[in-house]
Design a protein around this motif. Structure first.
Motif, PDB file in Angstrom:
ATOM      1  N   UNK A  29       0.835  -1.206   0.000  1.00 21.82           N
ATOM      2  CA  UNK A  29       0.000   0.000   0.000  1.00 21.82           C
ATOM      3  C   UNK A  29       0.874   1.262   0.000  1.00 21.82           C
ATOM      4  N   UNK A  30       1.918   1.268   0.827  1.00 19.90           N
ATOM      5  CA  UNK A  30       2.803   2.441   0.893  1.00 19.90           C
ATOM      6  C   UNK A  30       3.537   2.662  -0.433  1.00 19.90           C
ATOM      7  N   UNK A  35       3.995   5.459  -5.852  1.00 22.42           N
ATOM      8  CA  UNK A  35       4.059   5.338  -7.315  1.00 22.42           C
ATOM      9  C   UNK A  35       2.916   6.081  -7.997  1.00 22.42           C
ATOM     10  N   UNK A  36       1.743   6.091  -7.353  1.00 21.03           N
ATOM     11  CA  UNK A  36       0.565   6.736  -7.950  1.00 21.03           C
ATOM     12  C   UNK A  36       0.518   8.238  -7.651  1.00 21.03           C
ATOM     13  N   UNK A  37       1.482   8.733  -6.864  1.00 21.43           N
ATOM     14  CA  UNK A  37       1.487  10.153  -6.508  1.00 21.43           C
ATOM     15  C   UNK A  37       0.355  10.524  -5.561  1.00 21.43           C
ATOM     16  N   UNK A  38      -0.043   9.568  -4.724  1.00 21.58           N
ATOM     17  CA  UNK A  38      -1.122   9.800  -3.747  1.00 21.58           C
ATOM     18  C   UNK A  38      -0.498  10.086  -2.383  1.00 21.58           C
ATOM     19  N   UNK A  39      -1.002  11.127  -1.724  1.00 19.88           N
ATOM     20  CA  UNK A  39      -0.508  11.497  -0.393  1.00 19.88           C
ATOM     21  C   UNK A  39      -1.156  10.567   0.645  1.00 19.88           C
ATOM     22  N   UNK A  40      -0.352   9.671   1.216  1.00 19.53           N
ATOM     23  CA  UNK A  40      -0.881   8.652   2.132  1.00 19.53           C
ATOM     24  C   UNK A  40      -0.684   9.051   3.585  1.00 19.53           C
ATOM     25  N   UNK A  41      -1.792   9.094   4.321  1.00 17.72           N
ATOM     26  CA  UNK A  41      -1.718   9.261   5.781  1.00 17.72           C
ATOM     27  C   UNK A  41      -1.995   7.889   6.379  1.00 17.72           C
ATOM     28  N   UNK A  42      -0.991   7.314   7.030  1.00 19.73           N
ATOM     29  CA  UNK A  42      -1.062   5.909   7.452  1.00 19.73           C
ATOM     30  C   UNK A  42      -1.174   5.793   8.963  1.00 19.73           C
ATOM     31  N   UNK A  43      -2.075   4.909   9.417  1.00 19.92           N
ATOM     32  CA  UNK A  43      -2.249   4.702  10.848  1.00 19.92           C
ATOM     33  C   UNK A  43      -2.307   3.203  11.155  1.00 19.92           C
ATOM     34  N   UNK A  44      -1.583   2.773  12.180  1.00 20.81           N
ATOM     35  CA  UNK A  44      -1.544   1.369  12.592  1.00 20.81           C
ATOM     36  C   UNK A  44      -2.416   1.199  13.845  1.00 20.81           C
ATOM     37  N   UNK A  45      -3.457   0.360  13.749  1.00 19.68           N
ATOM     38  CA  UNK A  45      -4.420   0.214  14.849  1.00 19.68           C
ATOM     39  C   UNK A  45      -3.990  -0.772  15.929  1.00 19.68           C
ATOM     40  N   UNK A  46      -2.866  -1.458  15.706  1.00 17.66           N
ATOM     41  CA  UNK A  46      -2.369  -2.447  16.677  1.00 17.66           C
ATOM     42  C   UNK A  46      -3.456  -3.437  17.109  1.00 17.66           C
ATOM     43  N   UNK A 259      -5.804  -1.129  -5.104  1.00 17.08           N
ATOM     44  CA  UNK A 259      -6.418  -0.141  -4.214  1.00 17.08           C
ATOM     45  C   UNK A 259      -6.232   1.277  -4.756  1.00 17.08           C
ATOM     46  N   UNK A 260      -5.010   1.613  -5.201  1.00 16.83           N
ATOM     47  CA  UNK A 260      -4.758   2.976  -5.706  1.00 16.83           C
ATOM     48  C   UNK A 260      -5.579   3.255  -6.973  1.00 16.83           C
ATOM     49  N   UNK A 261      -5.758   2.218  -7.781  1.00 18.15           N
ATOM     50  CA  UNK A 261      -6.599   2.334  -8.974  1.00 18.15           C
ATOM     51  C   UNK A 261      -8.034   2.694  -8.573  1.00 18.15           C
ATOM     52  N   UNK A 262      -8.542   2.014  -7.540  1.00 14.23           N
ATOM     53  CA  UNK A 262      -9.902   2.293  -7.051  1.00 14.23           C
ATOM     54  C   UNK A 262      -9.994   3.687  -6.433  1.00 14.23           C
TER      55      UNK A 262
END
Length: 297
Positions: A29-30, A35-46, A259-262
């Motif tokens: 995902x990262x 690669x898609x030029x999408x700004x990703x805000x990532x959170x790990x829910x543990x 996912x990035x395509x969607x």
């Protein structure tokens, strides 16, 4: 919403890092977002639902363009999903489903057919024991309680073996998708049940933990106890090639590109399929040996 530079901002809440599969899923995902030029805000829910709900609320406050998440469990999402919908932020489910009756709360769900994975595991087992009438004692290491893969992999497998009364699940308990817990629960299974023919583990990591327990009990994994797992991560495939696991049903973690395509389609207002199924296969020992050198995860 999002930033002013025309980039799509995606808020993604991940389950955690409970297995090799999940680590590969996160990396996919990262990398794909970059690669898609999408700004990703990532959170790990543990592996905690309350952490995921907090993360989604935080994404809503940050006015991200799209929210995607892999739900820890199936139930209890309606309230926060309604908040996202009211804020006009589309939601995409990845890898795991929710049980909301209101399907307008999310745009699409991309992931595996977990019931089908359970059925593939059951089909292989039934084929292995076609010539015997003796009882086949099975123990099951379930995934995280209440999660879609645990519920569905149990159901698919159970439906197939229910057609023949010789197959008996004599013990079934969660190993929480982790290697350590898989080992611990398998040790308890072995103490309580001297006569185990088959282990069905809902993921490779629990199966690998169980192998340690089986060897610790002086038994030979893959021979004394047949082992079926789901995922096909590198360590699992190595154990399959080595004959310690007998059969693996693939569940691909590399959902990033799809996912990035969607994300791009949903952001552009295009219609997307409500259910996108990932392409997957199964592996025997010989097949594992053949593909191991090229495995990405």
């Amino acid at each position: 919403g999002g930033t002013d530079d025309g980039k799509i901002t995606l808020g993604f809440s991940q389950v955690g890092a409970e297995s090799g599969w999940r680590t590969a899923n996160t990396k996919s995902i990262q990398d794909s977002a970059k690669q898609a030029g999408i700004d990703l805000k990532f959170s790990d829910a543990q592996q905690k639902q309350e952490n995921q709900i907090k993360a989604i609320r935080s994404f809503i406050q940050q006015k991200v363009d799209i929210i995607a998440f892999s739900p820890v469990v199936e139930s209890g999402w309606d309230t926060v999903l309604k908040e996202a919908k009211d804020a006009g932020i589309p939601v995409i489910l990845t890898d795991r489903a929710v049980d909301s009756t209101d399907t307008t709360l999310y745009k699409t769900f991309i992931g595996s057919d977990f019931v089908e994975e359970g059925k593939k595991a059951g089909d292989w087992l039934v084929n292995q024991y076609t010539t015997t009438t003796d009882p086949v004692n099975i123990v099951e290491l379930q995934g995280t309680t209440g999660s879609a893969p645990a519920n569905d992999r149990k159901k698919g497998f159970g439906d197939v073996i229910a057609t023949d009364p010789k197959f008996k699940i004599i013990a079934s308990q969660t190993g929480e998708f982790t290697r350590a817990k898989g080992k611990e629960v398998m040790e308890a299974f072995l103490k309580a049940n001297p006569d185990i023919d088959v282990l069905y583990a809902h993921n490779d990591d629990m199966g690998l933990g169980a192998i340690e327990a089986i060897e610790g009990a002086g038994k030979k994994p893959g021979t004394d106890i047949k082992i079926i797992t789901v995922d096909a991560v590198h360590d699992g495939m190595q154990a399959l090639a080595d004959g310690k696991i007998n059969f693996i049903v693939e569940c691909s973690p590399l959902l990033g590109p799809q996912l990035m395509d969607l994300v791009q389609k949903v952001h552009a207002g295009e219609t997307v399929e409500p259910r996108v199924i990932t392409k997957e296969t199964t592996f025997t020992q010989e097949q594992a040996k053949a593909v191991l050198p090229e495995r990405q995860y």
